[in-house]
Design an enzyme around this catalytic site. Structure first.
Site, PDB file in Angstrom:
ATOM      1  N   GLY A  12       0.824  -1.214   0.000  1.00 48.70           N
ATOM      2  CA  GLY A  12       0.000   0.000   0.000  1.00 48.70           C
ATOM      3  C   GLY A  12       0.850   1.253   0.000  1.00 48.70           C
ATOM      4  N   ASP A  33       0.444  -8.858   1.546  1.00 48.46           N
ATOM      5  CA  ASP A  33      -0.658  -8.000   1.079  1.00 48.46           C
ATOM      6  C   ASP A  33      -1.675  -8.829   0.298  1.00 48.46           C
ATOM      7  OD1 ASP A  33      -2.080  -5.690  -0.237  1.00 48.46           O
ATOM      8  OD2 ASP A  33      -0.457  -4.602   0.722  1.00 48.46           O
ATOM      9  N   ASN A  34      -2.950  -8.437   0.376  1.00 48.91           N
ATOM     10  CA  ASN A  34      -3.957  -9.105  -0.468  1.00 48.91           C
ATOM     11  C   ASN A  34      -4.307  -8.245  -1.692  1.00 48.91           C
ATOM     12  OD1 ASN A  34      -5.577  -7.085   0.516  1.00 48.91           O
ATOM     13  ND2 ASN A  34      -7.279  -8.413   1.100  1.00 48.91           N
ATOM     14  N   PHE A  36      -5.879  -5.455  -2.062  1.00 50.16           N
ATOM     15  CA  PHE A  36      -7.210  -4.833  -2.161  1.00 50.16           C
ATOM     16  C   PHE A  36      -7.063  -3.364  -2.580  1.00 50.16           C
ATOM     17  CE2 PHE A  36     -10.790  -2.682   0.292  1.00 50.16           C
ATOM     18  CZ  PHE A  36     -11.664  -2.777  -0.783  1.00 50.16           C
ATOM     19  N   ASN A  99      -4.376 -12.177  14.448  1.00 50.83           N
ATOM     20  CA  ASN A  99      -3.402 -13.038  13.755  1.00 50.83           C
ATOM     21  C   ASN A  99      -1.961 -12.540  13.904  1.00 50.83           C
ATOM     22  OD1 ASN A  99      -5.224 -15.007  12.921  1.00 50.83           O
ATOM     23  ND2 ASN A  99      -5.882 -13.754  11.169  1.00 50.83           N
ATOM     24  N   ALA A 114      -0.465   0.005  13.231  1.00 50.26           N
ATOM     25  CA  ALA A 114      -0.754   1.298  12.605  1.00 50.26           C
ATOM     26  C   ALA A 114      -2.192   1.661  12.950  1.00 50.26           C
ATOM     27  CB  ALA A 114      -0.570   1.194  11.091  1.00 50.26           C
ATOM     28  N   TYR A 145     -14.395   1.027  10.256  1.00 44.55           N
ATOM     29  CA  TYR A 145     -12.961   1.348  10.349  1.00 44.55           C
ATOM     30  C   TYR A 145     -12.616   1.800  11.763  1.00 44.55           C
ATOM     31  CZ  TYR A 145      -8.544   3.728   9.041  1.00 44.55           C
ATOM     32  OH  TYR A 145      -7.234   4.152   8.942  1.00 44.55           O
ATOM     33  N   TYR A 159      -3.100  -8.255  24.944  1.00 40.19           N
ATOM     34  CA  TYR A 159      -1.972  -9.185  24.747  1.00 40.19           C
ATOM     35  C   TYR A 159      -0.770  -8.737  25.578  1.00 40.19           C
ATOM     36  CZ  TYR A 159      -3.757 -12.325  21.087  1.00 40.19           C
ATOM     37  OH  TYR A 159      -4.447 -13.290  20.398  1.00 40.19           O
TER      38      TYR A 159
END
Ligand code: NAD
Ligand code: UDP
Length: 313
Positions: A12, A33-34, A36, A99, A114, A145, A159
């Protein structure tokens, strides 16, 4: 052996600059990255480096890799794109956070999130310090979002509390620069592309809403400083440029710097569009010794020159 770094969302806008900078520091980089909103073109120039790998993967599914650090950037960032498939946006933020956190937990490595100024929603405190809890509409079109990113922050801190994981959270304010997609939909790229094409520049609302724009190089410096800070620095820390402009002022600057004949037209303000936004960067200055160095005019000139070349290709 080189330190191996995973950058999710690495193809990106911000991710590609981060990969490039990390490789220049002699790290090994895996860009996941996918595609998108990302583009292979953004990292094509890095492919000749044998220490750079690109992995097509959706962050909403678990990852099995051996790495030393993780930067988690995978998520569409422009309102147009994150509202296209809002359920997927929440999954990307929340499952993506789980994940990367599970991977970091298994490997006992640092992980940076981020996060975003959208955490503050339509803020009632101005400028926004990290201690402000925000004002987000849980039911509106931006919530996929905003709430996804808020939940990701919660997961990062749980975590930390539960597994003592080395976490880092930065809240990024509006950042712009080369490699924004021409159809990204965010204001800086929209205004520049329209100006260079001589088309009408669309201001949503009356243009009195404000944003504070950070040039990408400054942002990447802050992000890397945060990752390299000592393990007691978890954040959240705001990273952004506190120089605040109305959207009308931004449009005027773009018109002047491009000498365009484009006209301004006014469209309806999108639902829940924040009226003002400006980071309080006291923490970034004191904890990270970071502050932005590139002011809007200089950053806009660099970005305009990038789009000029792109659009005449
Ligand atoms: P971008 O849309 O250019 O980059 C996001 C990248 O993530 C793209 O390459 C996209 O293909 C990839 N991606 C999206 N969903 C994915 C998934 N499910 N699996 C794997 N990859 C996926 O946006 P950007 O401006 O580079 O933003 C990067 C990160 O920074 C985002 O997490 C965003 O929320 C955050 N951020 C950016 C800004 C900004 O002003 N640029 C402000 C606040 C926060
Ligand atoms: N905006 C605008 N014209 C555009 C794109 C955006 O007037 O072509 C406005 C938008 O309504 C918002 C501001 O510019 O008030 C910043 O929008 P952007 O999508 O870049 O970021 P965000 O709203 O997430 O800060």
């Amino acid at each position: 052996m080189k330190t191996r770094i995973l950058v999710t969302g690495g193809a990106g806008f911000l991710g590609s600059h981060l990969c490039e900078k990390l490789l220049s520091f002699d790290y090994e980089v895996i860009c996941l990255d996918n595609f998108f909103t990302g583009d292979k073109q953004n990292v094509l120039h890095l492919r000749k480096n044998p220490y750079f790998e690109v992995l097509r993967h959706d962050i909403a599914s678990p990852i099995e890799l051996e790495v030393d650090k993780i930067y988690n950037l995978a998520c569409p960032a422009s309102p147009v794109h994150y509202q296209f498939d809002p359920v997927k946006t929440t999954k990307t933020s929340v499952l993506g956070a789980i994940n990367v956190l599970d991977l970091a937990h298994r490997l006992k490595i640092p992980v940076l999130q981020a996060s975003t100024s959208e955490i503050y929603g339509d803020p009632q405190v101005h400028p926004q310090p990290e201690s402000y809890f925000g004002n987000v509409n849980t039911l509106g079109p931006r919530a996929c979002y905003d709430e996804g990113k808020r939940c990701a922050e919660t997961l990062f801190f749980d975590y930390k509390r539960q597994y003592d994981l080395d976490i880092k959270v930065i809240r990024i304010f509006n950042t712009y620069g080369p490699r924004m997609h021409p159809n990204d939909g965010r204001v800086v790229s929209n205004f520049i592309v329209k100006a260079l094409q001589g088309e009408d520049i669309e201001i949503y609302g009356d243009g009195s809403q404000t944003r504070s724009f950070c040039y990408v190089d400054d942002l990447i410096d802050g992000m890397i400083k945060m990752m390299n800070s000592s393990s007691d620095v978890t954040g959240p820390i705001n990273i952004g440029n506190p120089s605040e402009f109305t959207i009308s002022q931004l449009a005027q600057k773009v018109i002047e710097l491009t000498s365009t004949k484009s006209k301004l037209i006014f469209k309806e303000l999108p639902e829940d569009d924040p009226l003002k936004r400006k980071p309080d960067i006291t923490l970034a200055k004191s904890v990270l010794d970071w502050k932005p160095t590139i002011e809007l005019d200089e950053g806009l000139r660099k970005t305009i020159s990038y789009f000029e070349k792109l659009l005449t290709k």
